[in-house]
Design an enzyme around this catalytic site. Sequence first.
Site, PDB file in Angstrom:
ATOM      1  N   ASN A  15       3.828   5.998   1.696  1.00  0.00           N
ATOM      2  CA  ASN A  15       2.367   5.911   1.631  1.00  0.00           C
ATOM      3  C   ASN A  15       1.780   7.179   2.238  1.00  0.00           C
ATOM      4  O   ASN A  15       2.517   8.063   2.680  1.00  0.00           O
ATOM      5  CB  ASN A  15       1.873   4.651   2.342  1.00  0.00           C
ATOM      6  CG  ASN A  15       2.314   4.625   3.784  1.00  0.00           C
ATOM      7  OD1 ASN A  15       1.902   5.469   4.574  1.00  0.00           O
ATOM      8  ND2 ASN A  15       3.185   3.687   4.133  1.00  0.00           N
TER       9      ASN A  15
ATOM     10  N   LYS B 251      22.113   9.813  -8.142  1.00  0.00           N
ATOM     11  CA  LYS B 251      20.745  10.034  -8.609  1.00  0.00           C
ATOM     12  C   LYS B 251      20.586   9.415 -10.004  1.00  0.00           C
ATOM     13  O   LYS B 251      21.453   9.602 -10.864  1.00  0.00           O
ATOM     14  CB  LYS B 251      20.475  11.540  -8.683  1.00  0.00           C
ATOM     15  CG  LYS B 251      19.096  11.885  -9.159  1.00  0.00           C
ATOM     16  CD  LYS B 251      18.927  13.395  -9.303  1.00  0.00           C
ATOM     17  CE  LYS B 251      17.658  13.686 -10.082  1.00  0.00           C
ATOM     18  NZ  LYS B 251      17.633  15.031 -10.601  1.00  0.00           N
TER      19      LYS B 251
ATOM     20  N   LYS C 250      -4.650 -11.287  10.490  1.00  0.00           N
ATOM     21  CA  LYS C 250      -3.393 -10.634  10.911  1.00  0.00           C
ATOM     22  C   LYS C 250      -3.168 -10.784  12.415  1.00  0.00           C
ATOM     23  O   LYS C 250      -2.047 -10.988  12.872  1.00  0.00           O
ATOM     24  CB  LYS C 250      -3.407  -9.146  10.531  1.00  0.00           C
ATOM     25  CG  LYS C 250      -3.180  -8.930   9.036  1.00  0.00           C
ATOM     26  CD  LYS C 250      -3.207  -7.479   8.623  1.00  0.00           C
ATOM     27  CE  LYS C 250      -3.084  -7.380   7.107  1.00  0.00           C
ATOM     28  NZ  LYS C 250      -3.344  -6.065   6.556  1.00  0.00           N
TER      29      LYS C 250
HETATM   30  O1  PMT Z   1      -1.228   8.092  10.009  1.00  0.00           O
HETATM   31  P1  PMT Z   1      -2.673   8.443   9.701  1.00  0.00           P
HETATM   32  O2  PMT Z   1      -2.819   9.331   8.500  1.00  0.00           O
HETATM   33  O3  PMT Z   1      -3.389   8.966  10.917  1.00  0.00           O
HETATM   34  O4  PMT Z   1      -3.420   7.085   9.278  1.00  0.00           O
HETATM   35  C1  PMT Z   1      -3.592   6.080  10.221  1.00  0.00           C
HETATM   36  C2  PMT Z   1      -3.271   4.702   9.623  1.00  0.00           C
HETATM   37  C3  PMT Z   1      -4.202   4.402   8.468  1.00  0.00           C
HETATM   38  C4  PMT Z   1      -1.816   4.655   9.136  1.00  0.00           C
HETATM   39  C5  PMT Z   1      -3.474   3.680  10.803  1.00  0.00           C
HETATM   40  O5  PMT Z   1      -4.775   3.793  11.291  1.00  0.00           O
HETATM   41  C6  PMT Z   1      -3.237   2.266  10.330  1.00  0.00           C
HETATM   42  O6  PMT Z   1      -4.116   1.568   9.862  1.00  0.00           O
HETATM   43  N1  PMT Z   1      -1.955   1.799  10.466  1.00  0.00           N
HETATM   44  C7  PMT Z   1      -1.509   0.497   9.922  1.00  0.00           C
HETATM   45  C8  PMT Z   1      -1.407   0.594   8.438  1.00  0.00           C
HETATM   46  C9  PMT Z   1      -0.807  -0.658   7.842  1.00  0.00           C
HETATM   47  O7  PMT Z   1       0.321  -0.640   7.473  1.00  0.00           O
HETATM   48  O8  PMT Z   1      -1.582  -1.702   7.890  1.00  0.00           O
HETATM   49  P2  PMT Z   1      -1.136  -3.177   7.397  1.00  0.00           P
HETATM   50  O9  PMT Z   1      -2.404  -3.913   7.367  1.00  0.00           O
HETATM   51  O10 PMT Z   1      -0.325  -3.074   6.135  1.00  0.00           O
HETATM   52  O11 PMT Z   1      -0.179  -3.704   8.541  1.00  0.00           O
HETATM   53  C10 PMT Z   1      -0.665  -4.438   9.639  1.00  0.00           C
HETATM   54  C11 PMT Z   1       0.175  -4.183  10.863  1.00  0.00           C
HETATM   55  O12 PMT Z   1       1.509  -4.668  10.658  1.00  0.00           O
HETATM   56  C12 PMT Z   1       0.296  -2.720  11.264  1.00  0.00           C
HETATM   57  O13 PMT Z   1       0.231  -2.641  12.672  1.00  0.00           O
HETATM   58  C13 PMT Z   1       1.702  -2.330  10.789  1.00  0.00           C
HETATM   59  O14 PMT Z   1       2.289  -1.339  11.633  1.00  0.00           O
HETATM   60  C14 PMT Z   1       2.450  -3.667  10.917  1.00  0.00           C
HETATM   61  N2  PMT Z   1       3.543  -3.843   9.939  1.00  0.00           N
HETATM   62  C15 PMT Z   1       3.282  -3.897   8.613  1.00  0.00           C
HETATM   63  C16 PMT Z   1       4.312  -4.122   7.730  1.00  0.00           C
HETATM   64  C17 PMT Z   1       5.622  -4.301   8.222  1.00  0.00           C
HETATM   65  N3  PMT Z   1       6.637  -4.512   7.406  1.00  0.00           N
HETATM   66  N4  PMT Z   1       5.840  -4.257   9.542  1.00  0.00           N
HETATM   67  C18 PMT Z   1       4.830  -4.037  10.415  1.00  0.00           C
HETATM   68  O15 PMT Z   1       5.045  -3.996  11.615  1.00  0.00           O
END
Ligand code: PMT
Length: 400
Positions: free
Chosen positions: A209, A288, A336
């Site tokens: 991403n 690949k 969440k």
């Molecule tokens: O890195 P930058 O360019 O500065 O951008 C910052 C950011 C947008 C990445 C950051 O501010 C942000 O929002 N990070 C979380 C992005 C995300 O994955 O959001 P989510 O809503 O999909 O996940 C929710 C939470 O669960 C997050 O804390 C994530 O780390 C966690 N997660 C998600 C999926 C997974 N399999 N395991 C996790 O721990």
Amino acid sequence: MNLVLGVGGGIAAYKAAELARVLLERGHSVQVVMTSAAQQFVRPLTFAALTGRKVLTELFPRGSEETLASATEHIRVAQECELLAVAPATANLLARFAHGLADDLLTALYLAFSGPVVLAPAMNTHMWRHAATQRNVETLRQRGHVIVEPEEGPLACGMVGPGRLADPARIVEAIEAAAARRRDLEGECVLVTAGPTQEPLDPVRFISNRSSGKMGYALAEAALARGARVILISGPVQLAPPTGAELVRVQTATQMREAVLERLPEATIVIKAAAVADYYLAEVPRQKRKKSAARWSLELDPTPDILAEVGQLKGDRILVGFAAETENLVEEARRKLLAKNCDMLVANRVEDAFGADDNELTLVLRTGETIQLGRGSKRELADKILDRTLQLRLSLHAAR
Ligand code: PMT
């Protein structure tokens, strides 16, 4: 507090005398350093009389003995002071700070100093609005320095607009807030995850991403500046790690999970800013995949939800998650927060957050509160997130 007040060469230099007086009145010890331009506006004697201390003006003091001590005075002063404030910070000083030029005592001291820096700019409106000055201010903000914005009003040059040195009371307030923050995370171990993960599809391709890691690295940097031990678990990014962080590099969600669980026992605060991929290919081919005209369909499995797993194991740690949303920001964040057993969720919009230097954040707390942090640089916002995290930690201690 022991602080250095740097005075730059602008008409507002005379107001620095009032600032020094208020700082002394509030019990701070003030060492004034003046640039040569500042001395065109106010004589060092004014500050010497106010502070009862010799004002420092030269990198290589004239007439003094040629000793190592006189040549390294800027290092000694930098080591002894707890905070560096500069008022007025001229366009020239901002540029030299931003670019690391150290050709006089104040700029050399700035480079030799690693503590909090508060800058109160004052200049002509056009100079303040110039793209070069704004770029320099942004660089300094990103570095974690506090900028006390100039005020609007009539200026000495006859113009009316932004450029007046902020009121001394505002500058003092900013100085004291920056100083209070200084070592408030001492004794804490902050585990931060940052950046994207990459999930391989074959030896050359992957799903990922647009996370740059800037938000997570800003948090790591801010926590270090406030005295915490920092474990930074990072996906692949193009950023230099903050000095002093214990960096663990990972590529995939599975590797990030392993690293987080391995280091979790050491952490007192966990902040999950990483954008972890939600799906991965369980069986990655060793060769690949050859290009062909045929359609390529992939069956992906969900990755482990690291945040939810840490939520189950968190004990009395403070757990801060992030939520990147395209709609229903607060509702999704609250969902969440509860589902993953977090203490606080930092909500941001996908279109604002990924890759940018700035962000706009909303905090959703377990207590039911929603707090708008507004827009700012990721480094500024990192401090605001840590302010709230620390409050949660202190209230948890108090409740026990
Ligand atoms: O890195 P930058 O360019 O500065 O951008 C910052 C950011 C947008 C990445 C950051 O501010 C942000 O929002 N990070 C979380 C992005 C995300 O994955 O959001 P989510 O809503 O999909 O996940 C929710 C939470 O669960 C997050 O804390 C994530 O780390 C966690 N997660 C998600 C999926 C997974 N399999 N395991 C996790 O721990």
